[in-house]
Design a protein around this motif. Structure first.
Motif, PDB file in Angstrom:
ATOM      1  N   ASP A 159       0.838  -1.196   0.000  1.00  0.00           N
ATOM      2  CA  ASP A 159       0.000   0.000   0.000  1.00  0.00           C
ATOM      3  C   ASP A 159       0.875   1.249   0.000  1.00  0.00           C
ATOM      4  N   GLY A 160       0.372   2.281  -0.616  1.00  0.00           N
ATOM      5  CA  GLY A 160       1.063   3.561  -0.617  1.00  0.00           C
ATOM      6  C   GLY A 160       2.124   3.665  -1.689  1.00  0.00           C
ATOM      7  N   TYR A 161       2.659   4.865  -1.782  1.00  0.00           N
ATOM      8  CA  TYR A 161       3.649   5.151  -2.821  1.00  0.00           C
ATOM      9  C   TYR A 161       5.074   5.292  -2.289  1.00  0.00           C
ATOM     10  N   ALA A 162       5.229   5.530  -0.998  1.00  0.00           N
ATOM     11  CA  ALA A 162       6.552   5.817  -0.440  1.00  0.00           C
ATOM     12  C   ALA A 162       7.544   4.678  -0.685  1.00  0.00           C
ATOM     13  N   ALA A 163       7.142   3.436  -0.458  1.00  0.00           N
ATOM     14  CA  ALA A 163       8.050   2.295  -0.648  1.00  0.00           C
ATOM     15  C   ALA A 163       8.491   2.183  -2.107  1.00  0.00           C
ATOM     16  N   VAL A 164       7.561   2.447  -3.018  1.00  0.00           N
ATOM     17  CA  VAL A 164       7.888   2.406  -4.450  1.00  0.00           C
ATOM     18  C   VAL A 164       8.893   3.501  -4.787  1.00  0.00           C
ATOM     19  N   LYS A 165       8.673   4.686  -4.246  1.00  0.00           N
ATOM     20  CA  LYS A 165       9.586   5.792  -4.534  1.00  0.00           C
ATOM     21  C   LYS A 165      10.984   5.537  -3.974  1.00  0.00           C
ATOM     22  N   GLU A 166      11.086   4.845  -2.839  1.00  0.00           N
ATOM     23  CA  GLU A 166      12.391   4.493  -2.288  1.00  0.00           C
ATOM     24  C   GLU A 166      13.154   3.584  -3.246  1.00  0.00           C
ATOM     25  N   VAL A 167      12.467   2.579  -3.775  1.00  0.00           N
ATOM     26  CA  VAL A 167      13.108   1.655  -4.713  1.00  0.00           C
ATOM     27  C   VAL A 167      13.466   2.382  -6.004  1.00  0.00           C
ATOM     28  N   LEU A 168      12.555   3.202  -6.503  1.00  0.00           N
ATOM     29  CA  LEU A 168      12.825   3.931  -7.745  1.00  0.00           C
ATOM     30  C   LEU A 168      14.018   4.863  -7.595  1.00  0.00           C
ATOM     31  N   ALA A 169      14.187   5.461  -6.428  1.00  0.00           N
ATOM     32  CA  ALA A 169      15.349   6.322  -6.191  1.00  0.00           C
ATOM     33  C   ALA A 169      16.639   5.522  -6.309  1.00  0.00           C
ATOM     34  N   GLU A 170      16.636   4.293  -5.798  1.00  0.00           N
ATOM     35  CA  GLU A 170      17.816   3.432  -5.893  1.00  0.00           C
ATOM     36  C   GLU A 170      18.054   3.002  -7.339  1.00  0.00           C
ATOM     37  N   VAL A 171      16.975   2.686  -8.070  1.00  0.00           N
ATOM     38  CA  VAL A 171      17.111   2.320  -9.479  1.00  0.00           C
ATOM     39  C   VAL A 171      17.696   3.490 -10.265  1.00  0.00           C
ATOM     40  N   GLU A 172      17.175   4.681 -10.032  1.00  0.00           N
ATOM     41  CA  GLU A 172      17.680   5.873 -10.720  1.00  0.00           C
ATOM     42  C   GLU A 172      19.171   6.047 -10.478  1.00  0.00           C
ATOM     43  N   GLN A 173      19.579   5.917  -9.224  1.00  0.00           N
ATOM     44  CA  GLN A 173      20.997   6.068  -8.888  1.00  0.00           C
ATOM     45  C   GLN A 173      21.839   5.002  -9.579  1.00  0.00           C
ATOM     46  N   ALA A 174      21.365   3.768  -9.588  1.00  0.00           N
ATOM     47  CA  ALA A 174      22.111   2.678 -10.223  1.00  0.00           C
ATOM     48  C   ALA A 174      22.266   2.921 -11.721  1.00  0.00           C
ATOM     49  N   VAL A 175      21.197   3.361 -12.361  1.00  0.00           N
ATOM     50  CA  VAL A 175      21.250   3.599 -13.814  1.00  0.00           C
ATOM     51  C   VAL A 175      22.174   4.772 -14.123  1.00  0.00           C
ATOM     52  N   LEU A 176      22.009   5.880 -13.420  1.00  0.00           N
ATOM     53  CA  LEU A 176      22.804   7.065 -13.722  1.00  0.00           C
ATOM     54  C   LEU A 176      24.267   6.919 -13.309  1.00  0.00           C
ATOM     55  N   SER A 177      24.584   5.882 -12.540  1.00  0.00           N
ATOM     56  CA  SER A 177      25.967   5.609 -12.149  1.00  0.00           C
ATOM     57  C   SER A 177      26.656   4.629 -13.093  1.00  0.00           C
ATOM     58  N   MET A 178      25.932   4.164 -14.101  1.00  0.00           N
ATOM     59  CA  MET A 178      26.530   3.220 -15.048  1.00  0.00           C
ATOM     60  C   MET A 178      27.736   3.857 -15.732  1.00  0.00           C
ATOM     61  N   SER A 179      28.657   3.021 -16.137  1.00  0.00           N
ATOM     62  CA  SER A 179      29.813   3.501 -16.886  1.00  0.00           C
ATOM     63  C   SER A 179      29.357   4.095 -18.212  1.00  0.00           C
ATOM     64  N   MET A 180      30.005   5.157 -18.613  1.00  0.00           N
ATOM     65  CA  MET A 180      29.691   5.787 -19.898  1.00  0.00           C
ATOM     66  C   MET A 180      30.420   5.078 -21.041  1.00  0.00           C
ATOM     67  N   HIS A 181      31.245   4.093 -20.700  1.00  0.00           N
ATOM     68  CA  HIS A 181      31.946   3.284 -21.702  1.00  0.00           C
ATOM     69  C   HIS A 181      31.521   1.831 -21.526  1.00  0.00           C
TER      70      HIS A 181
END
Length: 132
Positions: free
Chosen positions: A72-94
């Motif tokens: 229930d709720g959106y907070a738990a989803v937003k916590e996971v999405l924040a981690e996904v965002e960080q993981a994706v944007l931290s990927m190597s550019m090469h």
């Protein structure tokens, strides 16, 4: 599509190697499976646009990662999405011979979906060129 495949492989590796996502026990699928139990992530839509120029070839990638959750709720989803965002944007550019010249979050959304699931979608944009 070769650049799309290489980018997807790097994306999946980055998400699977993320310690926080691993500790949460969130599974990752290539597309939404019919019988998976939430919470899980799926690598989603991928659009590749030719951005070549005289003397070179480039690609624009529009891709998404979707989280399905049954809590229930959106907070738990937003916590996971924040981690996904960080993981994706931290990927190597090469990525092998593929070089990303830009990688950014375009849009994020969270909504209630079918069967009382909460769906969180992160949409990203990347530009790539092949290096020799």
């Amino acid at each position: 599509m070769k650049s799309s495949l290489e980018l997807q492989r790097a994306l999946v590796a980055a998400l699977r190697e993320d310690a926080v996502l691993g500790a949460r026990g969130i599974k990752l699928f290539d597309g939404p499976p019919a019988d998976a139990r939430p919470p899980y992530l799926s690598v989603g839509q991928d659009v590749v646009i030719n951005r070549g120029w005289k003397g070179g070839e480039g690609r624009e990638h529009l891709f998404s990662v979707t989280l399905w959750d049954s809590r229930d709720g959106y907070a738990a989803v937003k916590e996971v999405l924040a981690e996904v965002e960080q993981a994706v944007l931290s990927m190597s550019m090469h990525i092998g011979n593929l070089r990303l010249s830009r990688l950014r979050l375009l849009r994020a959304s969270v909504r209630r979906a079918r069967r009382n699931f909460t769906q969180g979608i992160l949409e990203f944009q990347a530009f790539s060129v092949w290096e020799n």
